[in-house]
Motif scaffolding. Sequence first.
Motif, PDB file in Angstrom:
ATOM      1  N   PHE A  10       0.846  -1.187   0.000  1.00 40.93           N
ATOM      2  CA  PHE A  10       0.000   0.000   0.000  1.00 40.93           C
ATOM      3  C   PHE A  10       0.883   1.240   0.000  1.00 40.93           C
ATOM      4  O   PHE A  10       1.983   1.242   0.567  1.00 40.93           O
ATOM      5  N   ILE A  11       0.389   2.279  -0.643  1.00 40.44           N
ATOM      6  CA  ILE A  11       1.049   3.583  -0.626  1.00 40.44           C
ATOM      7  C   ILE A  11       0.311   4.462   0.376  1.00 40.44           C
ATOM      8  O   ILE A  11      -0.903   4.648   0.263  1.00 40.44           O
ATOM      9  N   ILE A  12       1.023   4.967   1.365  1.00 45.33           N
ATOM     10  CA  ILE A  12       0.413   5.797   2.402  1.00 45.33           C
ATOM     11  C   ILE A  12       0.688   7.272   2.086  1.00 45.33           C
ATOM     12  O   ILE A  12       1.848   7.707   2.061  1.00 45.33           O
ATOM     13  N   LEU A  13      -0.365   8.030   1.829  1.00 45.89           N
ATOM     14  CA  LEU A  13      -0.192   9.436   1.467  1.00 45.89           C
ATOM     15  C   LEU A  13       0.322  10.276   2.631  1.00 45.89           C
ATOM     16  O   LEU A  13       1.108  11.194   2.450  1.00 45.89           O
ATOM     17  N   GLY A  14      -0.135   9.950   3.839  1.00 43.03           N
ATOM     18  CA  GLY A  14       0.288  10.724   5.003  1.00 43.03           C
ATOM     19  C   GLY A  14      -0.071  12.191   4.861  1.00 43.03           C
ATOM     20  O   GLY A  14      -1.216  12.544   4.549  1.00 43.03           O
ATOM     21  N   GLY A  94       2.697  -6.068   6.436  1.00 43.49           N
ATOM     22  CA  GLY A  94       3.082  -5.004   7.364  1.00 43.49           C
ATOM     23  C   GLY A  94       1.911  -4.114   7.708  1.00 43.49           C
ATOM     24  O   GLY A  94       1.735  -3.704   8.869  1.00 43.49           O
ATOM     25  N   CYS A  95       1.079  -3.813   6.718  1.00 44.23           N
ATOM     26  CA  CYS A  95      -0.110  -2.980   6.932  1.00 44.23           C
ATOM     27  C   CYS A  95      -1.102  -3.674   7.860  1.00 44.23           C
ATOM     28  O   CYS A  95      -1.632  -3.056   8.791  1.00 44.23           O
ATOM     29  N   ASN A 170      -4.484   0.884  -4.189  1.00 44.38           N
ATOM     30  CA  ASN A 170      -3.646   0.618  -3.005  1.00 44.38           C
ATOM     31  C   ASN A 170      -3.150   1.892  -2.332  1.00 44.38           C
ATOM     32  O   ASN A 170      -2.188   1.853  -1.573  1.00 44.38           O
ATOM     33  N   VAL A 171      -3.789   3.021  -2.611  1.00 42.87           N
ATOM     34  CA  VAL A 171      -3.365   4.298  -2.027  1.00 42.87           C
ATOM     35  C   VAL A 171      -4.228   4.598  -0.801  1.00 42.87           C
ATOM     36  O   VAL A 171      -5.449   4.769  -0.921  1.00 42.87           O
ATOM     37  N   ALA A 180     -10.910   2.223   8.198  1.00 42.05           N
ATOM     38  CA  ALA A 180     -11.801   2.953   7.297  1.00 42.05           C
ATOM     39  C   ALA A 180     -11.224   3.094   5.885  1.00 42.05           C
ATOM     40  O   ALA A 180     -11.897   2.737   4.907  1.00 42.05           O
ATOM     41  N   PRO A 181     -10.013   3.630   5.700  1.00 43.21           N
ATOM     42  CA  PRO A 181      -9.471   3.732   4.335  1.00 43.21           C
ATOM     43  C   PRO A 181      -9.221   2.376   3.683  1.00 43.21           C
ATOM     44  O   PRO A 181      -9.313   2.242   2.458  1.00 43.21           O
ATOM     45  N   LEU A 182      -8.906   1.339   4.469  1.00 41.80           N
ATOM     46  CA  LEU A 182      -8.696   0.011   3.897  1.00 41.80           C
ATOM     47  C   LEU A 182      -9.999  -0.565   3.357  1.00 41.80           C
ATOM     48  O   LEU A 182     -10.029  -1.159   2.274  1.00 41.80           O
TER      49      LEU A 182
END
Length: 321
Positions: A10-14, A94-95, A170-171, A180-182
């Motif tokens: 997954f890409i985490i925008l943060g 990991g996520c 995957n963002v 929630a985002p998953l």
Amino acid sequence: MANQTNVKEFIILGFSSIPEYQKFLYVFFLIIYITTLTVNISLIIIIRYGKQLHKPMYFLLGNLSILELCYISVTVPKIIIDIPRKRKSISFSGCMTQLFFFTFLGATETILLAVMSIDRFLAVCYPLRYTSIMSHKVCLMLAALSWIFGFLTTSFPIIKISQLHFCSANVINHFFCESAPLLKLSCSDPYFMELNVIICASSVILTSVLLTMMSYGYILQTILRIPSAKGKQKAASTCASHLIVVTTFYSTMFAMYIKPTASQGSLNKQSVTMNKWISLLYTEVTPLLNPFVYSLRNEDVRLILKKYFNSNFACSQRMKV
């Protein structure tokens, strides 16, 4: 965590939407993490070696500090590592691991705060029987049950989330892996999984809040029956720190979890950003502030700190002479 997903990471925008503040955010999270570790470890040491703090309330407080150390360590180190990187990624396993420990520790803290409210109820309403009721064995059992129930209430929904099908999206528009985002990214039908998350979160949070409200209802009745103003003030002061902590923690948890999750796909950009800041409050700021709230408002802790600093100052003065 067997799954049929096509997504391997997954890409985490943060907080990448504000690139001009990345250096500031790096320093901010680093300071928060180091300070949180320092103050919570210090509080644990003070409780461990301060003989006058070998009481039920401080035993539970020590457990809370251990929880805070683990809780903030699940998210912040990854954030600090990712901020300088252009590609902020995390593996699928990991996520899911981060999601599990974050949810497990959050549920455990919610339950432990309710246990601490019962402890305050017994201390104020039954002061003469308090030490016999809250024995060391009972404290150990209550602390252990908090961890066990936290684990049991979160394991099933997290396992089910890990078994969802993620096709290609995957963002994650968040600063860590959160349910929630998953659910929003899953190409499986998220309705029953969303309902499962809401039921589990609601059962933990609402039960803990109900126990806390009942405890403080009885505490208020007892305080109002105390004839002297000084007695009322002394009784209220024993609960003030805990009340501040639970009010902050429960209110933010309500704002995040007692609502639909997968349906947040319809939320606008401003709402998503607001969710990030709410999450920041209870995931990073609360573990930092809790030790200060308890130590600065607690006379026993202040006396130990004063004694420690006075002895160190006297020792340094003698060395200079």
